[in-house]
Design a protein around this motif. Structure first.
Motif, PDB file in Angstrom:
ATOM      1  N   PHE A  43       0.824  -1.201   0.000  1.00 19.00           N
ATOM      2  CA  PHE A  43       0.000   0.000   0.000  1.00 19.00           C
ATOM      3  C   PHE A  43       0.859   1.252   0.000  1.00 19.00           C
ATOM      4  O   PHE A  43       2.034   1.233   0.389  1.00 19.00           O
ATOM      5  CB  PHE A  43      -0.947   0.018   1.218  1.00 19.00           C
ATOM      6  CG  PHE A  43      -0.250  -0.018   2.549  1.00 19.00           C
ATOM      7  CD1 PHE A  43       0.226   1.143   3.156  1.00 19.00           C
ATOM      8  CD2 PHE A  43      -0.071  -1.227   3.230  1.00 19.00           C
ATOM      9  CE1 PHE A  43       0.855   1.111   4.390  1.00 19.00           C
ATOM     10  CE2 PHE A  43       0.553  -1.274   4.464  1.00 19.00           C
ATOM     11  CZ  PHE A  43       1.020  -0.099   5.043  1.00 19.00           C
ATOM     12  N   ILE A  44       0.260   2.332  -0.460  1.00 19.93           N
ATOM     13  CA  ILE A  44       0.817   3.684  -0.352  1.00 19.93           C
ATOM     14  C   ILE A  44      -0.236   4.530   0.356  1.00 19.93           C
ATOM     15  O   ILE A  44      -1.408   4.518  -0.031  1.00 19.93           O
ATOM     16  CB  ILE A  44       1.135   4.291  -1.728  1.00 19.93           C
ATOM     17  CG1 ILE A  44       2.216   3.474  -2.447  1.00 19.93           C
ATOM     18  CG2 ILE A  44       1.581   5.746  -1.583  1.00 19.93           C
ATOM     19  CD1 ILE A  44       2.463   3.927  -3.880  1.00 19.93           C
ATOM     20  N   LEU A  45       0.171   5.237   1.393  1.00 16.83           N
ATOM     21  CA  LEU A  45      -0.730   6.125   2.106  1.00 16.83           C
ATOM     22  C   LEU A  45      -0.489   7.566   1.663  1.00 16.83           C
ATOM     23  O   LEU A  45       0.661   7.979   1.492  1.00 16.83           O
ATOM     24  CB  LEU A  45      -0.510   6.011   3.619  1.00 16.83           C
ATOM     25  CG  LEU A  45      -0.555   4.602   4.222  1.00 16.83           C
ATOM     26  CD1 LEU A  45      -0.366   4.673   5.729  1.00 16.83           C
ATOM     27  CD2 LEU A  45      -1.860   3.902   3.863  1.00 16.83           C
ATOM     28  N   VAL A  46      -1.577   8.293   1.486  1.00 16.65           N
ATOM     29  CA  VAL A  46      -1.501   9.700   1.092  1.00 16.65           C
ATOM     30  C   VAL A  46      -2.155  10.520   2.189  1.00 16.65           C
ATOM     31  O   VAL A  46      -3.294  10.253   2.571  1.00 16.65           O
ATOM     32  CB  VAL A  46      -2.215   9.951  -0.250  1.00 16.65           C
ATOM     33  CG1 VAL A  46      -1.993  11.386  -0.709  1.00 16.65           C
ATOM     34  CG2 VAL A  46      -1.739   8.962  -1.312  1.00 16.65           C
ATOM     35  N   SER A  47      -1.443  11.483   2.715  1.00 19.10           N
ATOM     36  CA  SER A  47      -1.974  12.288   3.820  1.00 19.10           C
ATOM     37  C   SER A  47      -3.162  13.114   3.360  1.00 19.10           C
ATOM     38  O   SER A  47      -3.357  13.364   2.156  1.00 19.10           O
ATOM     39  CB  SER A  47      -0.890  13.206   4.373  1.00 19.10           C
ATOM     40  OG  SER A  47      -0.591  14.237   3.446  1.00 19.10           O
ATOM     41  N   ALA A  48      -3.954  13.565   4.334  1.00 18.40           N
ATOM     42  CA  ALA A  48      -5.109  14.410   4.009  1.00 18.40           C
ATOM     43  C   ALA A  48      -4.668  15.703   3.331  1.00 18.40           C
ATOM     44  O   ALA A  48      -5.364  16.213   2.448  1.00 18.40           O
ATOM     45  CB  ALA A  48      -5.905  14.700   5.277  1.00 18.40           C
ATOM     46  N   ASP A  49      -3.511  16.227   3.728  1.00 18.53           N
ATOM     47  CA  ASP A  49      -3.016  17.466   3.118  1.00 18.53           C
ATOM     48  C   ASP A  49      -2.596  17.264   1.667  1.00 18.53           C
ATOM     49  O   ASP A  49      -2.685  18.188   0.855  1.00 18.53           O
ATOM     50  CB  ASP A  49      -1.826  18.006   3.918  1.00 18.53           C
ATOM     51  CG  ASP A  49      -2.237  18.594   5.257  1.00 18.53           C
ATOM     52  OD1 ASP A  49      -3.444  18.901   5.425  1.00 18.53           O
ATOM     53  OD2 ASP A  49      -1.375  18.734   6.142  1.00 18.53           O
ATOM     54  N   ALA A  50      -2.126  16.056   1.335  1.00 20.58           N
ATOM     55  CA  ALA A  50      -1.613  15.806  -0.016  1.00 20.58           C
ATOM     56  C   ALA A  50      -2.636  15.160  -0.940  1.00 20.58           C
ATOM     57  O   ALA A  50      -2.421  15.111  -2.157  1.00 20.58           O
ATOM     58  CB  ALA A  50      -0.367  14.922   0.063  1.00 20.58           C
ATOM     59  N   SER A  51      -3.748  14.656  -0.382  1.00 17.98           N
ATOM     60  CA  SER A  51      -4.660  13.840  -1.193  1.00 17.98           C
ATOM     61  C   SER A  51      -5.262  14.605  -2.370  1.00 17.98           C
ATOM     62  O   SER A  51      -5.343  14.085  -3.483  1.00 17.98           O
ATOM     63  CB  SER A  51      -5.765  13.257  -0.303  1.00 17.98           C
ATOM     64  OG  SER A  51      -6.503  14.289   0.340  1.00 17.98           O
ATOM     65  N   HIS A  52      -5.681  15.847  -2.156  1.00 16.62           N
ATOM     66  CA  HIS A  52      -6.296  16.595  -3.245  1.00 16.62           C
ATOM     67  C   HIS A  52      -5.279  16.967  -4.316  1.00 16.62           C
ATOM     68  O   HIS A  52      -5.649  17.260  -5.455  1.00 16.62           O
ATOM     69  CB  HIS A  52      -6.990  17.843  -2.707  1.00 16.62           C
ATOM     70  CG  HIS A  52      -8.310  17.549  -2.039  1.00 16.62           C
ATOM     71  ND1 HIS A  52      -9.492  17.436  -2.724  1.00 16.62           N
ATOM     72  CD2 HIS A  52      -8.608  17.308  -0.738  1.00 16.62           C
ATOM     73  CE1 HIS A  52     -10.471  17.160  -1.883  1.00 16.62           C
ATOM     74  NE2 HIS A  52      -9.964  17.072  -0.671  1.00 16.62           N
TER      75      HIS A  52
END
Length: 355
Positions: A43-52
């Motif tokens: 998996f790769i996780l994307v932070s809430a700040d970077a998701s958009h």
């Protein structure tokens, strides 16, 4: 890249680290950080700040494309999952997860569309993303040691969903040895499902959460040979609580009473038949003024959605009997039958036309 976490290049995190990461990536994503890599899909996780940022036209450069293709593996499919900041165990199933096939010429467009749809499902809440290798399961389920299951952390319950059936069983993990974190979770001759998951429960209690009173619910998927853990949810019960009889709640809608053609008012037979209606007998006396208005609809009674007049009549019954909004629909099973956990419900309170 800032705001990204790669499972294949990062060692599993201690549970304490995942607690801090929930504010950045969301609890669903943070829970994956603690899992042995042999037990879960890459998996790769994307932070809430970077998701958009993934939605920008120029966001998917060569490096990102290569990472996504590597993540997808031989099946060349990934799944985009939500991880909402502040999400609780009671929000399970409320937000979107969308698979993406990388074997098409337009997969980059499909990927960004899936990210947008998943983020939109969170409404105004900050949302991280879980990008994970997709796996089509033949079986899925959950197991946990939540407080509603047992007073002790060693008592766990496993629920398995296979086709349209759900079965549950309980086990004690006190004497199980913790599963090897370097080996995949595999079915093998002579190893029962109880002992396979018992070894995972022992790892959770004795290694992941050593010395802590935290209770978890664990989601898994399987092709019947290999098992993958795909989510850890921490129980967030309010252990202080209040006395519900000391809280005065004014009803927002006064029902007309009676029943409709589809929506039924429970009689004594229905209360004995359906598990969630049983509370009307167990918690309230007949005729009490604060007894709630509960109704039920057997699935066999629901109209075909192609029948517009019948569908309209059902919506009218919702409005008449339950009010114009704030309607919650929950799933029930027959009393004394095997009862799976976390039965489906509507994600929010809706109005008649939404049903």
């Amino acid at each position: 890249m800032n705001g990204f976490y790669h499972s294949q290049t990062t060692a599993p995190a201690a549970w304490e680290e995942t607690v801090d990461a929930r504010k950045i990536f969301g609890p669903k994503a943070a829970g994956l950080m603690a899992l042995p890599r042999a037990w879960t899909l890459p998996f790769i996780l994307v932070s809430a700040d970077a998701s958009h940022g993934l939605l920008a036209p120029d966001a998917l450069g060569t490096a990102v494309v290569e990472q996504l293709r590597a993540l997808a593996g031989g099946g060349q499919q990934i799944i985009v999952r939500s991880s909402v900041i502040g999400e609780t165990i009671w929000d399970r199933g409320s937000y979107r997860s969308i698979p993406v096939d990388l074997n098409t010429d337009t997969w980059l467009v499909s990927f960004q569309s899936a990210c947008r749809e998943v983020l939109d499902s969170a409404g105004n809440r900050a949302c991280g993303l879980v990008l994970q290798q997709f796996f089509e399961p033949k079986r899925r389920g959950e197991f946990g040691n939540l407080l509603r299951i047992s007073r002790t952390r060693d008592q766990w319950e496993i629920t398995t969903h296979e086709q349209s059936r759900a079965t549950s069983l309980r086990l004690n993990v006190q004497r199980d040895a913790a599963a090897s974190v370097g080996a995949p979770l595999m079915a093998r001759p002579g190893l029962s499902l109880e002992r396979l998951f018992g070894s995972v429960g022992a790892w959770v209690n004795n290694e992941l959460l050593r010395g802590q009173s935290t209770r978890l619910n664990v989601e898994w998927i399987s092709d019947a040979t290999r098992f993958f853990v795909v989510q850890l949810d921490e129980e967030d019960e309010d252990l202080t609580g209040i006395n519900p009889w000391q809280v005065a709640i004014s009803p927002i809608h006064t029902a007309e009473g009676g029943a409709g053609h589809y929506i039924q008012s429970p009689d004594s037979a229905a209360i004995e038949h359906w598990d969630k209606l049983r509370v009307l007998k167990e918690l309230w006396l007949e005729g009490e003024s604060h007894k709630p208005n509960l109704f039920y609809i057997p699935l066999s009674k629901l109209p075909d959605t192609r029948n517009l007049s019948a569908t309209r009549a059902l919506a009218d019954e919702f409005a008449r009997l339950l009010g114009p909004d704030n309607i919650m629909v929950r799933t029930s099973v027959r009393r004394k039958e095997n009862k799976p956990v976390n039965l489906p419900r509507t994600p929010n309170c809706l109005g008649p036309d939404a049903y």
